[in-house]
Design a protein around this motif. Structure first.
Motif, PDB file in Angstrom:
ATOM      1  N   GLY A   1       0.792  -1.204   0.000  1.00 29.26           N
ATOM      2  CA  GLY A   1       0.000   0.000   0.000  1.00 29.26           C
ATOM      3  C   GLY A   1       0.834   1.267   0.000  1.00 29.26           C
ATOM      4  N   VAL A   2       1.903   1.275  -0.794  1.00 30.27           N
ATOM      5  CA  VAL A   2       2.790   2.433  -0.879  1.00 30.27           C
ATOM      6  C   VAL A   2       2.959   2.823  -2.344  1.00 30.27           C
ATOM      7  CG1 VAL A   2       4.046   1.831   1.213  1.00 30.27           C
ATOM      8  CG2 VAL A   2       4.877   1.000  -0.991  1.00 30.27           C
ATOM      9  N   SER A   3       3.492   4.013  -2.557  1.00 26.43           N
ATOM     10  CA  SER A   3       3.717   4.461  -3.929  1.00 26.43           C
ATOM     11  C   SER A   3       4.891   3.710  -4.540  1.00 26.43           C
ATOM     12  CB  SER A   3       4.001   5.962  -3.959  1.00 26.43           C
ATOM     13  OG  SER A   3       5.285   6.243  -3.435  1.00 26.43           O
ATOM     14  N   ARG A   4       4.911   3.675  -5.873  1.00 21.62           N
ATOM     15  CA  ARG A   4       6.014   3.012  -6.561  1.00 21.62           C
ATOM     16  C   ARG A   4       7.323   3.767  -6.370  1.00 21.62           C
ATOM     17  NH1 ARG A   4       3.824   0.874 -12.355  1.00 21.62           N
ATOM     18  NH2 ARG A   4       6.003   0.222 -12.447  1.00 21.62           N
ATOM     19  N   ILE A   5       7.243   5.063  -6.108  1.00 25.75           N
ATOM     20  CA  ILE A   5       8.454   5.844  -5.849  1.00 25.75           C
ATOM     21  C   ILE A   5       9.111   5.374  -4.550  1.00 25.75           C
ATOM     22  CG2 ILE A   5       9.343   8.149  -5.291  1.00 25.75           C
ATOM     23  CD1 ILE A   5       7.203   9.283  -7.169  1.00 25.75           C
ATOM     24  N   VAL A   6       8.283   5.153  -3.519  1.00 22.76           N
ATOM     25  CA  VAL A   6       8.798   4.652  -2.244  1.00 22.76           C
ATOM     26  C   VAL A   6       9.402   3.262  -2.430  1.00 22.76           C
ATOM     27  CG1 VAL A   6       8.150   3.882   0.079  1.00 22.76           C
ATOM     28  CG2 VAL A   6       7.257   6.040  -0.802  1.00 22.76           C
ATOM     29  N   VAL A   7       8.698   2.411  -3.168  1.00 23.96           N
ATOM     30  CA  VAL A   7       9.198   1.058  -3.431  1.00 23.96           C
ATOM     31  C   VAL A   7      10.529   1.124  -4.169  1.00 23.96           C
ATOM     32  CG1 VAL A   7       8.807  -1.061  -4.742  1.00 23.96           C
ATOM     33  CG2 VAL A   7       6.939  -0.055  -3.432  1.00 23.96           C
ATOM     34  N   ARG A   8      10.616   1.969  -5.170  1.00 19.61           N
ATOM     35  CA  ARG A   8      11.858   2.095  -5.951  1.00 19.61           C
ATOM     36  C   ARG A   8      13.028   2.468  -5.049  1.00 19.61           C
ATOM     37  NH1 ARG A   8      11.911   7.344  -9.166  1.00 19.61           N
ATOM     38  NH2 ARG A   8      12.480   8.008  -7.061  1.00 19.61           N
ATOM     39  N   ASP A   9      12.819   3.448  -4.161  1.00 23.07           N
ATOM     40  CA  ASP A   9      13.901   3.904  -3.285  1.00 23.07           C
ATOM     41  C   ASP A   9      14.338   2.794  -2.329  1.00 23.07           C
ATOM     42  OD1 ASP A   9      13.786   6.350  -4.513  1.00 23.07           O
ATOM     43  OD2 ASP A   9      12.681   7.347  -2.887  1.00 23.07           O
ATOM     44  N   VAL A  10      13.365   2.057  -1.788  1.00 18.09           N
ATOM     45  CA  VAL A  10      13.689   0.974  -0.858  1.00 18.09           C
ATOM     46  C   VAL A  10      14.383  -0.174  -1.587  1.00 18.09           C
ATOM     47  CG1 VAL A  10      12.697  -0.803   0.652  1.00 18.09           C
ATOM     48  CG2 VAL A  10      11.893   1.566   0.807  1.00 18.09           C
ATOM     49  N   GLN A  11      13.895  -0.509  -2.771  1.00 18.69           N
ATOM     50  CA  GLN A  11      14.549  -1.556  -3.564  1.00 18.69           C
ATOM     51  C   GLN A  11      16.010  -1.203  -3.844  1.00 18.69           C
ATOM     52  OE1 GLN A  11      11.937  -2.044  -7.030  1.00 18.69           O
ATOM     53  NE2 GLN A  11      11.497  -4.124  -6.343  1.00 18.69           N
ATOM     54  N   GLN A  12      16.263   0.050  -4.161  1.00 21.70           N
ATOM     55  CA  GLN A  12      17.630   0.471  -4.453  1.00 21.70           C
ATOM     56  C   GLN A  12      18.514   0.338  -3.211  1.00 21.70           C
ATOM     57  OE1 GLN A  12      18.874   1.350  -7.538  1.00 21.70           O
ATOM     58  NE2 GLN A  12      20.810   1.121  -6.431  1.00 21.70           N
ATOM     59  N   GLN A  13      17.964   0.688  -2.052  1.00 23.65           N
ATOM     60  CA  GLN A  13      18.722   0.562  -0.812  1.00 23.65           C
ATOM     61  C   GLN A  13      19.047  -0.901  -0.516  1.00 23.65           C
ATOM     62  OE1 GLN A  13      16.872   2.661   2.431  1.00 23.65           O
ATOM     63  NE2 GLN A  13      18.535   2.227   3.875  1.00 23.65           N
TER      64      GLN A  13
ATOM     65  N   LEU B   1      19.170  -3.281  -2.713  1.00 20.07           N
ATOM     66  CA  LEU B   1      20.099  -3.718  -3.755  1.00 20.07           C
ATOM     67  C   LEU B   1      21.537  -3.388  -3.337  1.00 20.07           C
ATOM     68  CD1 LEU B   1      20.582  -4.760  -6.719  1.00 20.07           C
ATOM     69  CD2 LEU B   1      20.374  -2.358  -7.427  1.00 20.07           C
ATOM     70  N   ASN B   2      21.738  -2.196  -2.812  1.00 20.42           N
ATOM     71  CA  ASN B   2      23.071  -1.780  -2.364  1.00 20.42           C
ATOM     72  C   ASN B   2      23.579  -2.626  -1.203  1.00 20.42           C
ATOM     73  OD1 ASN B   2      23.019   0.261  -4.281  1.00 20.42           O
ATOM     74  ND2 ASN B   2      22.325   1.826  -2.848  1.00 20.42           N
ATOM     75  N   GLU B   3      22.661  -3.152  -0.413  1.00 21.63           N
ATOM     76  CA  GLU B   3      23.032  -3.938   0.758  1.00 21.63           C
ATOM     77  C   GLU B   3      23.110  -5.435   0.471  1.00 21.63           C
ATOM     78  OE1 GLU B   3      20.261  -2.943   3.825  1.00 21.63           O
ATOM     79  OE2 GLU B   3      20.903  -0.844   3.931  1.00 21.63           O
ATOM     80  N   GLY B   4      22.804  -5.843  -0.754  1.00 21.48           N
ATOM     81  CA  GLY B   4      22.905  -7.248  -1.121  1.00 21.48           C
ATOM     82  C   GLY B   4      21.679  -8.086  -0.800  1.00 21.48           C
ATOM     83  N   TRP B   5      20.585  -7.431  -0.396  1.00 18.75           N
ATOM     84  CA  TRP B   5      19.359  -8.165  -0.081  1.00 18.75           C
ATOM     85  C   TRP B   5      18.507  -8.419  -1.323  1.00 18.75           C
ATOM     86  CZ3 TRP B   5      16.875  -9.235   4.922  1.00 18.75           C
ATOM     87  CH2 TRP B   5      17.773  -9.139   5.993  1.00 18.75           C
ATOM     88  N   LEU B   6      18.762  -7.677  -2.392  1.00 19.92           N
ATOM     89  CA  LEU B   6      18.085  -7.873  -3.669  1.00 19.92           C
ATOM     90  C   LEU B   6      19.119  -7.814  -4.782  1.00 19.92           C
ATOM     91  CD1 LEU B   6      14.941  -5.538  -3.279  1.00 19.92           C
ATOM     92  CD2 LEU B   6      14.958  -8.037  -3.121  1.00 19.92           C
ATOM     93  N   THR B   7      18.798  -8.438  -5.904  1.00 18.45           N
ATOM     94  CA  THR B   7      19.633  -8.341  -7.108  1.00 18.45           C
ATOM     95  C   THR B   7      18.740  -7.948  -8.265  1.00 18.45           C
ATOM     96  OG1 THR B   7      19.328 -10.712  -7.572  1.00 18.45           O
ATOM     97  CG2 THR B   7      21.289 -10.076  -6.313  1.00 18.45           C
ATOM     98  N   THR B   8      19.332  -7.321  -9.278  1.00 20.78           N
ATOM     99  CA  THR B   8      18.534  -6.903 -10.429  1.00 20.78           C
ATOM    100  C   THR B   8      18.084  -8.124 -11.231  1.00 20.78           C
ATOM    101  OG1 THR B   8      20.557  -6.620 -11.727  1.00 20.78           O
ATOM    102  CG2 THR B   8      19.683  -4.669 -10.622  1.00 20.78           C
ATOM    103  N   HIS B   9      16.914  -7.994 -11.853  1.00 20.43           N
ATOM    104  CA  HIS B   9      16.383  -9.089 -12.666  1.00 20.43           C
ATOM    105  C   HIS B   9      15.589  -8.498 -13.821  1.00 20.43           C
ATOM    106  CE1 HIS B   9      13.786 -12.458 -13.891  1.00 20.43           C
ATOM    107  NE2 HIS B   9      14.746 -13.229 -13.416  1.00 20.43           N
ATOM    108  N   GLY B  10      16.160  -8.540 -15.002  1.00 20.75           N
ATOM    109  CA  GLY B  10      15.486  -7.987 -16.172  1.00 20.75           C
ATOM    110  C   GLY B  10      15.333  -6.480 -16.071  1.00 20.75           C
ATOM    111  N   LYS B  11      14.323  -5.954 -16.749  1.00 22.86           N
ATOM    112  CA  LYS B  11      14.116  -4.505 -16.778  1.00 22.86           C
ATOM    113  C   LYS B  11      13.158  -4.029 -15.701  1.00 22.86           C
ATOM    114  CE  LYS B  11      14.927  -4.019 -21.763  1.00 22.86           C
ATOM    115  NZ  LYS B  11      14.342  -3.568 -23.065  1.00 22.86           N
TER     116      LYS B  11
END
Length: 210
Positions: free
Chosen positions: A36-48, A50-60
């Motif tokens: 229930g959050v905006s995609r902008i908030v999700v994008r910022d958290v995903q990037q954080q 990603l930097n910490e190694g908890w997520l990796t990029t997958h496709g576009k």
């Protein structure tokens, strides 16, 4: 609606609790709808994350929860074995009883609050270790350890859940405090080294054989 910092903690907790399984691909749209959050908030958290190694990029369009990897776990432990005993050795001469008391308070919270999530336990685990290292007066070393912890904590939480390692860790933490209170820096560094190495051996063996 969750704010960015709240989503950051909630998503890490859900990954650690295996609500989002290793290997799953998470899109901004999916997470936005789920939390229930905006995609902008999700994008910022995903990037954080990603930097910490908890997520990796997958496709576009997505990011993936990475699988637990024995080689990565082993490498992270190798770095810990080099940096953490060094930080403790440098900090020990000026480690005050106040800091040791604060570290013991953290252990008390860990032992007396069984309802803590793996993520919360991981954060408290790092708080305990950081209290022991912070008087080393080496900000770059502490910064490296902070970043390393962000990657290690995912594995520590996983180990707690799969191998019931909590009590062993608690006993070793208490041994560390006892030795430091006695002024036995060499003994404390030896216990810390064994603490990291033994946990890693068990975790790597488990990951390679599961």
């Amino acid at each position: 609606m969750l704010k960015k910092q709240q989503l950051y903690h909630q998503l890490k907790n859900d990954i650690q609790q295996l609500h989002w399984q290793p290997g799953i691909v998470l899109t901004q749209q999916q997470l936005s709808a789920h939390y229930g959050v905006s995609r902008i908030v999700v994008r910022d958290v995903q990037q954080q994350l990603l930097n910490e190694g908890w997520l990796t990029t997958h496709g576009k369009a997505g990011m993936q929860v990475p699988p637990f990897n024995a080689d990565e776990a082993d490498e992270l432990a190798m770095l810990r074995l080099q940096l953490e005993p060094l930080a403790l050795k440098l900090a020990a001469p000026t480690l005050s009883f106040t800091l040791l008391g604060q570290a013991e308070d953290v252990l008390l919270t860990l032992s007396s609050t069984p309802e803590l999530s793996p993520y919360q336990r991981g954060e408290l685990n790092w708080q305990f270790h950081r209290l022991l290292y912070q008087s080393c007066n080496k900000p770059h070393l502490l910064g490296l350890l902070e970043k390393l912890h962000q990657q290690v904590s995912r594995y520590l939480g996983y180990q707690d859940q799969t191998q019931s390692y909590t009590q062993t860790s608690a006993t070793e933490h208490q041994q560390l405090l006892t030795l430091l209170r006695r002024g036995d820096t060499e003994g404390a560094c030896a216990v810390l080294t064994e603490h990291i190495a033994t946990a890693n051996t068990k975790l790597v063996s488990y990951l390679r054989n599961k």
